[in-house]
Design a protein around this motif. Structure first.
Motif, PDB file in Angstrom:
ATOM      1  N   UNK A 163      47.225  58.182  47.166  1.00  0.00           N
ATOM      2  CA  UNK A 163      46.517  59.329  47.976  1.00  0.00           C
ATOM      3  C   UNK A 163      47.040  58.589  49.612  1.00  0.00           C
ATOM      4  N   UNK A 164      46.484  57.929  49.558  1.00  0.00           N
ATOM      5  CA  UNK A 164      46.641  56.979  50.665  1.00  0.00           C
ATOM      6  C   UNK A 164      46.939  55.302  50.708  1.00  0.00           C
ATOM      7  N   UNK A 165      47.541  54.789  52.152  1.00  0.00           N
ATOM      8  CA  UNK A 165      47.909  53.369  51.953  1.00  0.00           C
ATOM      9  C   UNK A 165      45.739  52.406  52.129  1.00  0.00           C
ATOM     10  N   UNK A 166      45.796  51.878  50.638  1.00  0.00           N
ATOM     11  CA  UNK A 166      44.740  50.975  51.308  1.00  0.00           C
ATOM     12  C   UNK A 166      44.383  49.352  51.125  1.00  0.00           C
ATOM     13  N   UNK A 167      44.435  48.843  52.155  1.00  0.00           N
ATOM     14  CA  UNK A 167      44.507  47.046  51.779  1.00  0.00           C
ATOM     15  C   UNK A 167      43.771  47.400  50.819  1.00  0.00           C
ATOM     16  N   UNK A 168      43.989  45.618  49.918  1.00  0.00           N
ATOM     17  CA  UNK A 168      43.446  45.102  48.808  1.00  0.00           C
ATOM     18  C   UNK A 168      43.523  43.489  49.192  1.00  0.00           C
ATOM     19  N   UNK A 169      43.350  42.745  49.752  1.00  0.00           N
ATOM     20  CA  UNK A 169      43.600  41.681  50.767  1.00  0.00           C
ATOM     21  C   UNK A 169      44.228  41.492  52.027  1.00  0.00           C
ATOM     22  N   UNK A 170      43.523  41.047  52.638  1.00  0.00           N
ATOM     23  CA  UNK A 170      44.267  40.825  53.924  1.00  0.00           C
ATOM     24  C   UNK A 170      45.563  39.629  53.883  1.00  0.00           C
ATOM     25  N   UNK A 171      46.212  39.085  55.153  1.00  0.00           N
ATOM     26  CA  UNK A 171      46.699  38.036  54.897  1.00  0.00           C
ATOM     27  C   UNK A 171      45.950  36.765  54.941  1.00  0.00           C
ATOM     28  N   UNK A 172      46.609  36.573  53.671  1.00  0.00           N
ATOM     29  CA  UNK A 172      45.777  35.056  53.570  1.00  0.00           C
ATOM     30  C   UNK A 172      46.552  33.405  53.043  1.00  0.00           C
ATOM     31  N   UNK A 173      46.466  32.590  53.786  1.00  0.00           N
ATOM     32  CA  UNK A 173      47.136  31.418  53.771  1.00  0.00           C
ATOM     33  C   UNK A 173      47.326  31.220  51.957  1.00  0.00           C
ATOM     34  N   UNK A 174      48.033  30.735  51.677  1.00  0.00           N
ATOM     35  CA  UNK A 174      47.892  29.895  50.667  1.00  0.00           C
ATOM     36  C   UNK A 174      47.975  28.824  50.158  1.00  0.00           C
ATOM     37  N   UNK A 175      46.994  27.723  50.561  1.00  0.00           N
ATOM     38  CA  UNK A 175      47.745  26.773  49.664  1.00  0.00           C
ATOM     39  C   UNK A 175      46.632  25.156  48.495  1.00  0.00           C
ATOM     40  N   UNK A 176      45.812  26.877  47.609  1.00  0.00           N
ATOM     41  CA  UNK A 176      45.011  25.628  47.236  1.00  0.00           C
ATOM     42  C   UNK A 176      44.685  27.049  45.837  1.00  0.00           C
ATOM     43  N   UNK A 177      44.332  26.917  44.585  1.00  0.00           N
ATOM     44  CA  UNK A 177      44.540  27.234  44.102  1.00  0.00           C
ATOM     45  C   UNK A 177      43.352  28.757  43.459  1.00  0.00           C
ATOM     46  N   UNK A 178      42.353  28.118  44.900  1.00  0.00           N
ATOM     47  CA  UNK A 178      40.963  28.925  45.116  1.00  0.00           C
ATOM     48  C   UNK A 178      41.841  30.257  45.383  1.00  0.00           C
ATOM     49  N   UNK A 179      42.823  29.608  46.921  1.00  0.00           N
ATOM     50  CA  UNK A 179      43.053  31.012  47.465  1.00  0.00           C
ATOM     51  C   UNK A 179      44.183  32.082  46.593  1.00  0.00           C
ATOM     52  N   UNK A 180      44.834  31.077  45.223  1.00  0.00           N
ATOM     53  CA  UNK A 180      45.072  32.304  44.854  1.00  0.00           C
ATOM     54  C   UNK A 180      44.320  33.061  43.727  1.00  0.00           C
ATOM     55  N   UNK A 181      43.232  32.600  43.062  1.00  0.00           N
ATOM     56  CA  UNK A 181      42.464  33.347  42.154  1.00  0.00           C
ATOM     57  C   UNK A 181      41.626  34.386  43.467  1.00  0.00           C
ATOM     58  N   UNK A 182      41.809  34.034  44.450  1.00  0.00           N
ATOM     59  CA  UNK A 182      41.652  34.655  45.726  1.00  0.00           C
ATOM     60  C   UNK A 182      42.394  36.293  45.504  1.00  0.00           C
ATOM     61  N   UNK A 183      43.189  36.126  45.350  1.00  0.00           N
ATOM     62  CA  UNK A 183      44.184  37.064  45.173  1.00  0.00           C
ATOM     63  C   UNK A 183      44.375  38.168  44.318  1.00  0.00           C
ATOM     64  N   UNK A 184      44.610  36.617  43.566  1.00  0.00           N
ATOM     65  CA  UNK A 184      44.287  37.913  42.201  1.00  0.00           C
ATOM     66  C   UNK A 184      43.653  38.331  41.326  1.00  0.00           C
ATOM     67  N   UNK A 185      42.087  38.083  42.001  1.00  0.00           N
ATOM     68  CA  UNK A 185      41.152  38.708  41.936  1.00  0.00           C
ATOM     69  C   UNK A 185      41.511  40.228  42.612  1.00  0.00           C
ATOM     70  N   UNK A 186      42.218  40.230  43.620  1.00  0.00           N
ATOM     71  CA  UNK A 186      42.344  41.277  44.623  1.00  0.00           C
ATOM     72  C   UNK A 186      43.422  42.396  43.814  1.00  0.00           C
ATOM     73  N   UNK A 187      44.029  41.827  43.119  1.00  0.00           N
ATOM     74  CA  UNK A 187      44.763  43.277  42.357  1.00  0.00           C
ATOM     75  C   UNK A 187      44.305  44.387  41.776  1.00  0.00           C
ATOM     76  N   UNK A 188      45.225  45.150  42.022  1.00  0.00           N
ATOM     77  CA  UNK A 188      43.874  46.684  41.356  1.00  0.00           C
ATOM     78  C   UNK A 188      44.201  46.686  40.599  1.00  0.00           C
ATOM     79  N   UNK A 189      42.572  47.679  39.395  1.00  0.00           N
ATOM     80  CA  UNK A 189      42.716  47.668  37.815  1.00  0.00           C
ATOM     81  C   UNK A 189      43.334  48.932  37.528  1.00  0.00           C
ATOM     82  N   UNK A 190      43.128  49.825  37.657  1.00  0.00           N
ATOM     83  CA  UNK A 190      43.995  50.725  36.958  1.00  0.00           C
ATOM     84  C   UNK A 190      44.788  51.698  38.113  1.00  0.00           C
ATOM     85  N   UNK A 191      45.635  53.136  38.046  1.00  0.00           N
ATOM     86  CA  UNK A 191      46.671  53.365  38.982  1.00  0.00           C
ATOM     87  C   UNK A 191      45.619  54.995  38.820  1.00  0.00           C
TER      88      UNK A 191
END
Ligand SMILES: [Ca+2]
Ligand SMILES: [Ca+2]
Length: 1001
Positions: free
Chosen positions: A374-402
């Motif tokens: 219906x509108x735009x929603x931020x799921x994760x702000x700009x995240x500097x990727x330097x580690x597996x933890x950074x990547x996991x935080x982004x993975x966790x933010x992916x939307x679960x449903x449509x």
């Protein structure tokens, strides 16, 4: 880093992109009010930091601007030039943010040499006459080495010549054994003058016919003469001293200060008069029109715009902006509207997003995530990727449903907001927009496109299925982004490609670029096994990943087995074998460097009850900094194809290792089509015919004509070594453009950047190369949209005529047998596809006779009675070489000459345009050839030094043509005096009509 960037952001230079008969690559060049703006020069990240280089680029443009203003007779000059420096250079306060400027889409690049042309500058051109090229490529040493200007003239003039290629689609007017080998000839018989003439433009050059013997290292006047022709190997040697000539810049003799203009068709202005008869590439591809005839039809000047305007010298000095590559910032903008649940679109989008975050994103990049329904929603702000933890935080933010509606415009605004966090300038940030649906909620794309474009972000779009919003390509075009199309059909895997493209904007050096070996998708029936394979070449092997995704929810849908080249089997017990049920990803990571050779894989659908859609992406990284990877890139003729106006879609793929072209490879395009029709495969060819304007440049081209209706046409490119036949070009030991120097001064020519300047007149040779390693690549070629079909169209209609023949040539002629042999590449029924039904070949006395006649078909049309070989009613398949031997009347006593032009019909009666015109000459007398008749022949390599030493005393050759005597002598190395400006006192005109001259010791 974020803060320092904000401080540095004193200004952001934004370029407005447009679509001037362009490829799918964006261009920001514009000519308004006589001023060129939006010109981008980019320095490759392999080039060492150099203030001198920057200064030389500036000086070159300052000089070029004046020269261009003169050459266009006050119609154009360079006003604004942006120089992009690589991230590897030390940041400086004066370097601005790059905005949407990227190396890949620059107009001029400074980069390591392409050995096919080095040391010379060249322009990469895919399309043809009047069309904009890809870029001008300068080797850095060409810009900084003082020898360049000594031998090839001022850099600004070189740039204007190349600008003619790049901006206006003009071609070289000199005989070009490298760029146009099949049509290379130095002299032709002119029915206008009734003499043999050198290939040149304009006619007014002073020259001498010389032959060079590289083994003996000396020149002499050619045997033969203007009435009877010259011996083989004779070159038209332009003299340093000229009288009246002032054109042409495309002939390439701009080292002569007199050369100031492009050729035109004004018969009274002979110093600038176009030579329509000369068999050069420009005449062949531009229908024998002069440069100015092409220019007056170009968008820069058509309709009498940009009329001459008086400007001061100061006004002609361009303004330079220097920008520097920065860290990559990407916002994933994902569609979570309800329609994404159809056909597993949502699960595929999330699987590929997860793979992107886990495997494709380079360390040091900034990634954010925004969804829209219906509108735009931020799921994760700009995240500097330097580690597996950074990547996991982004993975966790992916939307679960449509679920819900589709508000693309609001999503774009939210993504820009994310890129603007903390007061950062969003310019240069990348938004990857993935959507399947038409817009339902305001604001629409059309409402925000100006704001988005003004903000300087780059929007790559991925159209998910045929239903995706049709303004997506416009959005990409307006922001300098790329448009991808994912059909959601088996075989398509552009989903992964679109993600990978975001990282390539990050100024990654070739040696660190991700290389995709395979990208495809399969449907595997329940319980079935399907097998495939890739070839791991020895240029890659680091960080190799085999990634498979499936669509069934909450189960492990597939099992995969790999077999290495030496037969080792890798399965679920392997340490690098990982399965992620949440994102439906099966990933096999190979440790260290993957073994080169054929890797096989087998995928089992472990659920016996239902089909499974499996996406497959196999990628690797270059093995080391020392080995350059094999890179494949591709372009289409446009992101929108005007099929209703009879426009075809043309696919281009370029294949290189480092900057060396790879030729003789096997290149195929698979085109997905709307309307439920199966994909079509066409082979792309580097054959200099049909859609391919230059043979053996590593650019493979082909037209596609089998449209099935309105919608997106997605292209996939697959390339392999062609069973060991592919060649990487190492060197072209021949100068395509000759330095303008006295023939007695060409000894001991220096090198430029390690490339020896070839001696003028060196006999042409085939490009030299080395065998390419065994390799295979599979990449997305992007997509093009058709909005309208011709009236009454149904798939299968014959809409397209045979392609225009652009490579007609005379390969032999016999005065004795009264025959001419013509050769060309067969066109297809539909441009480059299939076979035509018949040929028409017309014969006239001369090219001029044909051109001056508005009806070439009023001339004599050949019948089967004229042919000793060839069949007018049985054309062969596209790409096949046709050889016709034609009998002609010969009444003349010593020389007969005919022009030929032809065209092809298909079985629907559609006809191509006329081909290029060729002139055949039959001559009774063939001048003898050989080093000389005076005993200079047969010198071995060991004697060359002796010749050079003895030449101080003068080795005099007397040639008995028409009673004239000419002398040429070699000089010792230490007396070399190079003078390109014609001030040399060693020579003087001998006053004879040939303008040959004598060199005195
Ligand atoms: Ca080519
Ligand atoms: Ca046809």
């Amino acid at each position: 880093m974020k803060n320092s960037q904000a401080f540095l952001a004193v200004a952001v230079f934004l370029l407005v992109h447009s679509n001037v008969d362009a490829l799918t690559r964006p261009s920001s060049i514009r000519l308004d009010n006589n001023s060129y703006t939006g010109v981008v020069v980019a320095i490759n990240n392999q080039i060492a930091e150099s203030d001198v280089l920057i200064q030389r680029i500036k000086d070159m443009f300052i000089e070029a601007s004046k020269y261009l203003y003169q050459a266009t007779r006050k119609r154009a000059y360079f006003k604004e030039v942006t120089i992009l420096v690589p991230k590897t250079w030390t940041p400086k306060p004066e370097y601005e943010l790059p905005g949407n400027v990227t190396f890949d889409y620059a107009d001029v690049i400074v980069a390591p040499p392409n050995p096919r042309w080095a040391p010379l500058t060249y322009t990469k051109q895919y399309q043809g006459c009047g069309k904009q090229g890809v870029h001008i490529h300068f080797m850095d040493a060409f810009l900084t080495d003082p020898n360049t200007e000594l031998y090839y003239g001022p850099l600004g003039r070189t740039l204007v010549h190349e600008w003619g290629h790049l901006r206006w689609g003009l071609f070289d007017e000199y005989p070009d054994a490298v760029g146009d080998p099949d049509n290379y000839q130095e002299f032709y018989f002119s029915p206008t003058t009734n003499q043999f003439e050198g290939v040149r433009c304009s006619y007014d050059y002073n020259s001498v016919p010389l032959i060079f013997f590289p083994d003996n290292f000396f020149y002499r006047e050619c045997n033969g003469g203007p009435d009877v022709g010259y011996e083989d190997g004779c070159v038209y040697y332009v003299l340093v001293e000229q009288d009246s000539v002032t054109s042409s810049i495309m002939y390439g003799t701009y080292p002569l200060t007199e050369i100031s203009y492009f050729c035109d068709n004004n018969e009274t202005d002979t110093p600038n008069l176009h030579n329509r008869e000369a068999p050069n590439k420009h005449n062949r591809l531009c229908g024998r029109r002069s440069s100015w005839e092409v220019l007056r039809d170009h968008v820069d000047f058509a309709g009498d715009i940009n009329q001459p305007r008086d400007l001061t010298a100061d006004e002609l000095i361009p303004k330079f902006t220097i920008v520097q590559h920065r860290d990559v910032r990407v916002v994933l903008l994902v569609d979570t509207s309800g329609s994404m649940n159809t056909d597993n679109r949502f699960t595929k989008m999330i699987s590929s997003s997860a793979n992107y975050i886990s495997s494709i994103v380079n360390d040091g990049s900034y990634i954010g995530i925004v969804e829209f329904n219906y509108l735009g929603i931020m799921l994760k702000n700009l995240t500097l990727v330097t580690s597996d933890d950074d990547r996991q935080a982004l993975l966790d933010a992916l939307p679960p449903k449509a679920e819900g509606s589709t508000a693309i415009g609001d999503g774009l605004l939210k993504a820009i907001e994310v890129l603007s966090e903390g007061g950062q300038d969003p310019a240069g940030g990348i938004i990857l927009l993935i959507t399947d649906g038409e817009e339902r909620e305001r604001p629409f794309i059309a409402d925000v496109i100006d704001f988005v474009s003004d903000s300087g972000v780059i929007v790559d779009t991925l159209a998910f299925t045929q239903y995706a919003e049709s303004t997506l390509p416009d959005l990409s075009l307006a922001t300098g982004g790329k448009a991808f199309f994912y059909s959601n059909e088996p075989g398509s895997n552009t989903l992964y490609e679109a993600f990978a493209a975001t990282m390539e904007r990050g100024d990654v050096i070739d040696a660190e670029k991700r290389v995709q070996l395979l990208g495809t998708s399969w449907v595997i029936s329940g319980g079935q096994l399907r097998e495939g394979g890739v070839f791991m070449d020895n240029t890659i092997g680091k960080r190799t990943e085999f990634v498979f995704s499936w669509t069934a929810q909450n189960v492990i849908g597939i099992e995969v087995t790999l077999t290495s080249p030496n037969g080792s089997v890798i399965n679920s017990s392997f340490e690098g074998y990982g399965v992620d049920v949440t994102f439906r990803l099966l990933t096999i990571k190979l440790p260290g460097i993957a073994e080169p050779g054929a890797w096989d894989f087998a995928v089992l659908n472990s659920d016996a009850r239902s089909d499974e859609e499996v996406s497959i992406t196999i990628s690797s990284y270059p093995v080391s900094d020392d080995v350059e990877p094999i890179i494949v890139t591709s372009e289409l003729s446009g992101s929108i194809t005007a099929f209703a106006q009879g426009e075809p879609l043309v696919a281009y793929a370029e294949l290189r290792q480092g900057f060396s072209p790879i030729i003789y490879a096997n290149v195929w395009a698979t085109i997905e089509r709307p309307g439920g029709f199966p994909p079509i495969m066409v082979q792309l060819l580097d054959n200099g015919a049909g859609a391919d304007i230059t043979k053996y440049d590593g650019v493979y081209s082909r037209t596609f004509t089998e449209f099935t209706g309105i919608g997106f046409y997605g292209i996939k490119i697959d390339v392999d070594n062609n069973q060991g036949n592919a060649i990487v070009i190492d060197a072209s030991p021949f100068s395509k453009a000759r330095p303008i120097i006295n023939p007695d001064q060409v000894f001991d020519l220096p090198d430029i950047g390690g490339f020896q300047i070839p001696t003028p007149g060196t006999p042409p040779q085939e490009p030299k190369g080395r065998a390419a390693p065994m390799f295979s690549r599979g990449i997305s070629g992007g997509s093009s949209r058709v909005d309208e079909v011709p009236a009454g169209f149904t798939p299968g209609n014959d809409i397209f005529p045979p392609g225009n023949i652009i490579d007609l040539r005379v390969t032999a002629s016999s005065f004795e047998n009264k025959t001419v042999t013509l050769m060309w590449t067969a066109p297809g029924d539909d441009l480059d596809l299939g076979a035509a039904s018949r040929y028409e070949i017309f014969r006239a006395s001369s090219i001029i006779a044909l051109q001056n006649d508005s009806n070439p078909d009023s001339h004599y049309k050949l019948t089967s009675d004229d042919l000793l070989q060839g069949n007018l009613t049985a054309p062969q398949d596209y790409g096949t070489r046709e050889v016709f031997i034609i009998e002609v009347p010969v009444n003349a006593s010593s020389v007969a000459s005919y022009a030929f032009v032809m065209r092809a019909y298909d079985d629907a009666g559609l006809v191509s345009d006329f081909s290029n015109v060729v002139q055949a000459t039959l001559r009774e007398y063939i001048p003898p050839s050989g080093p000389s008749s005076e005993g200079q022949g047969g010198l071995t390599g060991g004697q060359i030094a002796l010749v050079v030493i003895f030449s101080v005393l003068g080795i005099v050759l007397v040639i008995g043509i028409a009673g004239a005597s000419f002398k040429y002598l070699t000089k010792p190395k230490n007396t070399k005096t190079v003078d390109v400006e014609g001030e040399n006192t060693d020579k003087k005109k001998d006053g004879n009509a040939n303008n040959a001259y004598v060199v005195d010791a």
